[in-house]
Write a protein that holds these residues in place. Structure first.
Motif, short mmCIF file in Angstrom:
data_model
loop_
_atom_site.label_atom_id
_atom_site.label_comp_id
_atom_site.label_asym_id
_atom_site.label_seq_id
_atom_site.Cartn_x
_atom_site.Cartn_y
_atom_site.Cartn_z
N LYS A 127 -5.37 33.77 -0.39
CA LYS A 127 -4.27 32.82 -0.31
C LYS A 127 -4.79 31.39 -0.33
CE LYS A 127 -4.20 32.97 4.79
NZ LYS A 127 -5.38 33.82 4.90
N GLN A 214 -0.01 33.22 -2.35
CA GLN A 214 -0.78 34.45 -2.19
C GLN A 214 -1.06 35.01 -3.57
OE1 GLN A 214 1.22 37.23 0.41
NE2 GLN A 214 1.91 35.60 1.79
N GLY A 218 0.07 40.60 -2.45
CA GLY A 218 0.41 39.88 -1.24
C GLY A 218 1.18 40.74 -0.26
#
Length: 818
Positions: A127, A214, A218
């Motif tokens: 991220k 992300q 994710g």
């Protein structure tokens, strides 16, 4: 070149003056702001000098620097929404460092809680986080993709060549239709196309408090599943004190952005009101690619210890001249013979031919009708409620409604009357079967829904249950507003009319369990989608789609803290995704699209200290029936996709930054990857014999997926309040279809932007900032996007089109905070 020479002289002069200023008695105090609970950095925290009220905001890793008069004693106060302010005394001596560990506040509950859809410190997800300060530094009025463009694995493009108007973003080779985008946890993706049309909410970045990107599947979130990345935007949070600000930025191509923002601060210990209004205008780099954009953001909030409520209303309106045709390859390369062949093959008349031949090769726009524009408005309403049952249990819920409506207008030459359901016209003894006309193609859509989550903190065990329900109704229809021969048409007759109804329901359960240095993470999501479309399509065919999908998306991972500064992690995540509207309508009858499946494997190492950050992330994204771009476009400029039975993306992402000293910070990110389809069948339209000709490929590259993406950032702070930001982006070769053909590719490019900013030392306002962006500093000619299509007409003919970006261009502005 004269402009560039002048700029470089000014930069040299600026650097020389900076060296002189460094000899003054100002002393730099540095430090870091973190959460006392878990040591997580707090980007965007405010650090204020009590005696002067001057202040700064912390960066990505919570770091900050502030200039004070040497030898004196000061009181510094650090504050962050949701945390108790903390004041410390510091003497401004050489190498003075003051760190703040803020305790979470219990007095007021934040009404918009997005932790249910964001990845925390110990979640095994790749991220990137942008704080409010970082967003402001990147926000020169260009669309959101250009705010995010320097993040890892990211490539951006712009139809108009400037970053204003219709823009695109790809992360790990996946376009916006495969990137989940939420605003305050509510899906922004269009339910039919899965796309996000940033032009509909221009300058949204000016109301963003933070953004998390992300990469990969994710965590579970609301809306369409993430197949390349997810972008979570959190809008403005509570400001305890009243504020007002204004920004005026202008530059090349008659671009002008203005916005004003204001907030009441906390009224009577419970209430706050915030507002923003923005306007952006630009002529564009591409001929006639004008943009007239307006947007707003309004919120009213109630805060208390146990329950908080926030009503948010934001939206915008846009009128942009269409620039989605692209520049033909022959025109871009100055190949006169090939250009003549292109004119013949595409049946250009004398006016279109003259426009093509006489235009600048890099700014050519096929459209010449003065109102060939896209006109659209979109309004968003969100009502958020948070309630704390106890310190360990919190519930969040939201209602939302989005109304979008608008059209794009087109002038059409010599279209068949029958195409619009009109009778032939008899004039004397002649039969007229075609006409010039102006049409409008409308979209009127409504989306209503709810999101909810329940979060429990059981010490070592963290639990989150959440979900969402959305219902979408979209009406598509077309009208003729003028025709040379109107035939039997009446005003407001619809020559096509169809409706889509889509429902999307999901529930998820997330859990993380920590024992010592070890954290295990699990995430289960069940998602159900129903898609129904019927009516008459633009080409007169009947639409009759009724599909339902049920997806189970499990995710699991582990995180191990090697020490207080480093960790290793690994995860595996499953995602499914339904086809979009154009997949159903544009696919041949015998090639109807299937749902996609992705298993995403990720593993990495992360190091974070006060001065350094490093992350190495390995990924292997294994697709079944991935919908991949063929390189062709339909009649409204949308890409056509087809299922590839087996494909993958595999690579490594390297991200790092280092604060060398108080004057210099370095950053870099690189992605090295392979993006392959194991077996791919290319379909080429055969106008000679009808149908398609097939060509099979093995281990071929996925379109628009460069094997190398890199970026370098150098930040210099030569004097108090001054910042010089150098950003260089490299994007490797991209193929415009899935045949790995060198003749149908986008060249690699390297482009550099330079930002200069200075906070003027004035006392009559909180902050007075002047800033300058020099985009494409070295005046590179490059095209980050394009498209291709082939057909059989006597022989196989391939047409390539490109979207050039502007050469060196400028944006300068003034921002003032009160």
């Amino acid at each position: 070149m004269i402009e560039l020479h002048f700029i470089m002289k000014k930069l040299i002069a600026f650097a020389a003056l900076s060296a002189l200023f460094l000899q003054t008695q100002a002393q730099t105090i540095s430090g870091r702001v973190t959460s006392k609970t878990d040591g997580e950095p707090l980007p965007g925290a405010t650090i204020v000098v009590q005696s002067t009220k001057a202040g700064v905001q912390s960066g990505t890793n919570g770091e900050f620097e502030i200039q004070l008069e040497k030898g004196k004693t000061y009181q510094l106060t650090a504050s962050f929404v949701g945390f108790e302010p903390l004041t410390k005394e510091v003497i401004a001596n050489e190498n003075a460092i003051v760190n703040f560990a803020l305790a979470e506040a219990s007095e007021l509950l934040e009404p918009v809680n997005i932790s249910a859809v964001r990845a925390g410190k110990n979640v095994p997800i790749a991220k990137s986080n942008l704080s409010k300060t970082q967003i402001e530094e990147r926000n020169e009025g260009r669309d959101m993709p250009f705010v995010l463009k320097d993040l890892p694995s990211t490539v951006v493009s712009s139809d108009a060549g400037t970053g204003i108007g219709y823009t695109g973003i790809r992360i790990r080779g996946s376009d916006i239709s495969r990137i989940n985008v939420t605003v305050n946890g509510i899906a922004l993706n269009d339910p039919e196309s899965h796309g996000v049309f940033w032009v509909n909410t221009p300058d949204l970045a000016s109301s963003a408090q933070s953004i998390q990107v992300q990469r990969g599947v994710g965590t579970s979130t609301n809306g369409a599943g993430a197949f390349g990345a997810s972008v979570n935007i959190k809008t403005s949070e509570l400001s305890l004190k009243p504020y007002a600000s204004a920004d005026v930025t202008g530059g090349s191509f008659n671009t002008l952005k203005t916005n004003v923002r204001a907030g009441s601060g906390l009224l009577n210990d419970h209430w706050s009101i915030d507002a923003r209004f923005s306007k952006i205008n630009s002529d564009g780099f591409i001929d006639r690619a004008t943009a007239d954009l307006k947007s707003y953001y309004l919120s009213a909030s109630y805060y208390s210890k146990k329950t908080s409520v926030q009503l948010i209303h934001f939206g915008g309106g846009e009128e942009t001249y269409q620039a989605w045709w692209g520049v033909p390859e022959a025109k871009l390369n100055g190949d006169s013979a090939a250009l003549y062949t292109h004119i013949i093959n595409n049946g250009y008349d004398s006016q279109d031919s003259a426009n093509l031949v006489n235009s600048n090769p890099r700014t050519y726009n096929y459209y010449t009708y003065d109102n060939e524009t896209d006109n659209y408005k979109q309004d968003h309403y969100q009502l958020h409620v948070s309630h704390a049952f106890s310190e360990k249990l919190t519930a969040n819920a939201a209602l939302h409604y989005t109304w979008g409506r608008g059209y794009y207008e087109q002038y059409r030459k010599d279209d068949d009357l029958a195409h619009y359901g009109l009778d032939d016209v008899i004039l004397g003894g002649d039969t007229v079967t075609s006409t010039d006309l102006i049409r409008r193609r409308w979209l009127n859509n409504n989306l209503i829904g709810t999101t909810y989550s329940l979060q429990a903190d059981l010490n070592q065990l963290q639990l989150t249950f959440g979900g969402a329900y959305n219902k979408y109704i979209g009406d598509h229809y077309g009208e003729i507003i003028w025709a040379q021969y109107a035939s039997n048409g009446d005003i407001r007759d619809r020559y096509y009319d169809n409706r889509t109804t889509k429902t999307d329901f999901n529930n998820y359960l997330k859990a993380s369990y920590t024992v010592g240095k070890f954290t295990a993470y699990g995430d289960l999501q069940l998602r159900s989608v129903s898609y129904v479309a019927n009516g008459i399509d633009e080409d007169g065919t009947t639409i009759d789609v009724d599909r339902s999908f049920t997806f189970f998306n499990p995710k699991a991972g582990v995180n191990y803290a090697l020490n207080d500064q480093s960790r290793v992690y690994a995860s595996v995540a499953v995602a499914h995704r339904e086809p979009v509207r154009t997949d159903f309508l544009d696919a041949p009858v015998d090639l109807q699209p299937k749902a996609e499946e992705l298993i995403d494997y990720e593993a990495g190492y992360e190091l974070q200290t006060e001065r350094a950050f490093f992350n190495a992330n390995l990924f292997f994204m294994d697709y079944t029936n991935q919908l991949v771009l063929t390189g062709q476009l339909n009649d409204v400029g949308s890409p056509i996709r087809t299922n590839a039975p087996e494909s993958y993306r595999a690579g490594i992402e390297l991200v790092g930054s280092y604060i060398v000293n108080k004057y210099l910070q370095l950053g870099a990110n690189f992605t090295f990857s392979q993006n392959k389809i194991l077996n791919f069948t290319d379909y080429v339209v055969d106008y000679d014999n009808g149908g398609y000709q097939e060509e099979n490929f093995k281990s071929t590259d996925i379109s628009y997926s460069p094997n190398v993406i890199g970026g370098i950032n150098i930040t210099v702070k030569p004097i108090a309040g001054a910042t010089i930001d150098w950003n260089t982006k490299y994007v490797g070769q991209q193929f415009m279809d899935n045949t790995s053909s060198e003749s149908k590719s986008l060249d690699a490019f390297n482009v550099t932007d330079l930002r200069l900013g200075y906070n003027l030392p004035v006392k009559w306002v909180d902050r007075l900032n002047v800033h300058l962006l020099i985009a494409n500093l070295f005046d590179q000619e490059y095209e980050p996007n394009g498209y291709t299509y082939s057909y059989i007409y006597g022989e196989k003919i391939t047409e390539n089109f490109y979207f050039p970006m502007a050469g060196i261009n400028f944006m300068a502005g003034l921002s003032v905070d009160f």
